[in-house]
Design a protein around this motif. Structure first.
Motif, short mmCIF file in Angstrom:
data_model
loop_
_atom_site.label_atom_id
_atom_site.label_comp_id
_atom_site.label_asym_id
_atom_site.label_seq_id
_atom_site.Cartn_x
_atom_site.Cartn_y
_atom_site.Cartn_z
N ARG A 14 40.41 34.46 61.56
CA ARG A 14 39.17 35.03 61.01
C ARG A 14 38.89 34.37 59.67
N TYR A 15 37.62 34.18 59.38
CA TYR A 15 37.20 33.54 58.14
C TYR A 15 36.24 34.43 57.38
N ALA A 16 36.36 34.41 56.05
CA ALA A 16 35.43 35.07 55.15
C ALA A 16 35.12 34.09 54.04
N VAL A 17 34.04 34.36 53.30
CA VAL A 17 33.69 33.50 52.17
C VAL A 17 33.26 34.38 51.00
N SER A 18 33.67 33.97 49.81
CA SER A 18 33.35 34.70 48.58
C SER A 18 32.99 33.68 47.51
N GLY A 19 32.30 34.14 46.49
CA GLY A 19 32.00 33.24 45.39
C GLY A 19 31.26 33.94 44.28
N GLY A 20 31.04 33.18 43.21
CA GLY A 20 30.30 33.70 42.08
C GLY A 20 30.42 32.77 40.90
N PRO A 21 29.67 33.08 39.84
CA PRO A 21 29.72 32.26 38.63
C PRO A 21 31.08 32.39 37.93
N VAL A 22 31.58 31.29 37.41
CA VAL A 22 32.84 31.29 36.65
C VAL A 22 32.70 30.33 35.47
N ALA A 23 33.47 30.60 34.43
CA ALA A 23 33.50 29.73 33.25
C ALA A 23 34.85 29.04 33.19
N GLY A 24 34.92 27.81 33.63
CA GLY A 24 36.14 27.02 33.53
C GLY A 24 37.26 27.49 34.43
N ARG A 25 38.41 26.83 34.26
CA ARG A 25 39.56 27.11 35.11
C ARG A 25 40.07 28.54 34.92
N LYS A 26 40.02 29.04 33.69
CA LYS A 26 40.45 30.43 33.45
C LYS A 26 39.56 31.40 34.21
N GLY A 27 38.27 31.10 34.25
CA GLY A 27 37.33 31.94 35.00
C GLY A 27 37.63 31.91 36.50
N ALA A 28 37.98 30.72 37.00
CA ALA A 28 38.33 30.59 38.41
C ALA A 28 39.60 31.38 38.72
N ASP A 29 40.59 31.26 37.84
CA ASP A 29 41.84 32.00 38.04
C ASP A 29 41.59 33.51 38.02
N ALA A 30 40.71 33.96 37.12
CA ALA A 30 40.38 35.40 37.04
C ALA A 30 39.64 35.84 38.30
N PHE A 31 38.74 34.99 38.81
CA PHE A 31 38.00 35.31 40.03
C PHE A 31 38.97 35.49 41.20
N LEU A 32 39.91 34.55 41.33
CA LEU A 32 40.89 34.62 42.43
C LEU A 32 41.78 35.85 42.30
N ALA A 33 42.20 36.16 41.08
CA ALA A 33 43.02 37.35 40.85
C ALA A 33 42.26 38.61 41.24
N ASP A 34 40.98 38.65 40.90
CA ASP A 34 40.14 39.80 41.25
C ASP A 34 39.99 39.91 42.77
N LEU A 35 39.75 38.77 43.43
CA LEU A 35 39.62 38.75 44.89
C LEU A 35 40.89 39.28 45.55
N LYS A 36 42.05 38.86 45.03
CA LYS A 36 43.33 39.22 45.64
C LYS A 36 43.77 40.64 45.29
N ARG A 37 43.00 41.34 44.46
CA ARG A 37 43.29 42.76 44.23
C ARG A 37 43.03 43.57 45.50
N THR A 38 42.17 43.02 46.36
CA THR A 38 41.95 43.62 47.67
C THR A 38 43.09 43.14 48.56
#
Length: 120
Positions: A14-38
């Motif tokens: 199964r595949y899903a897709v997520s995304g959003g605005p991020v500021a730099g690598r720290k923003g990307a890391d925070a986005f992934l951490a937030d995603l993985k809270r689920t």
């Protein structure tokens, strides 16, 4: 965060897709951490992602799905998205998909970009 679940199902995967605005690598890391809270995203087989940062250029991560990050990155660059992350999540279904997995990544990113365009 924009999320689209169940974009593709194929031979148990199964595949899903997520995304959003991020500021730099720290923003990307925070986005992934937030995603993985689920829990289901934390337990996914792959969370492959890419982004183009205004202050650091292109970055991608295959997360074990060899070559998938490059596919996402190419589509982000074509769409002209900067400081925006797209994550394609796969839950492995027990059957190797071969090259079809790249087509599924493309389908997921296309669905995300279409939804982004409609909501933007």
């Amino acid at each position: 965060m924009l999320q689209i679940e169940d974009v593709v199902r194929d031979r148990g995967s199964r595949y899903a897709v997520s995304g959003g605005p991020v500021a730099g690598r720290k923003g990307a890391d925070a986005f992934l951490a937030d995603l993985k809270r689920t829990k289901k995203y934390a337990k996914a087989t792959h969370n492959t992602w890419a982004a183009v940062f205004s202050d650091g250029g292109p970055v991608r991560n295959d997360d074990g799905e060899s070559g998938a990050g490059a596919v996402i990155l190419k589509m982000i660059e074509r769409a002209g998205l900067v400081d925006h992350i797209i994550v394609v999540t796969r839950w492995y279904g027990g059957v190797h998909l071969g090259g079809d997995r790249f087509a599924h990544v493309v389908t997921a990113v296309r669905a995300y970009l279409a939804e982004l365009e409609q909501s933007g």
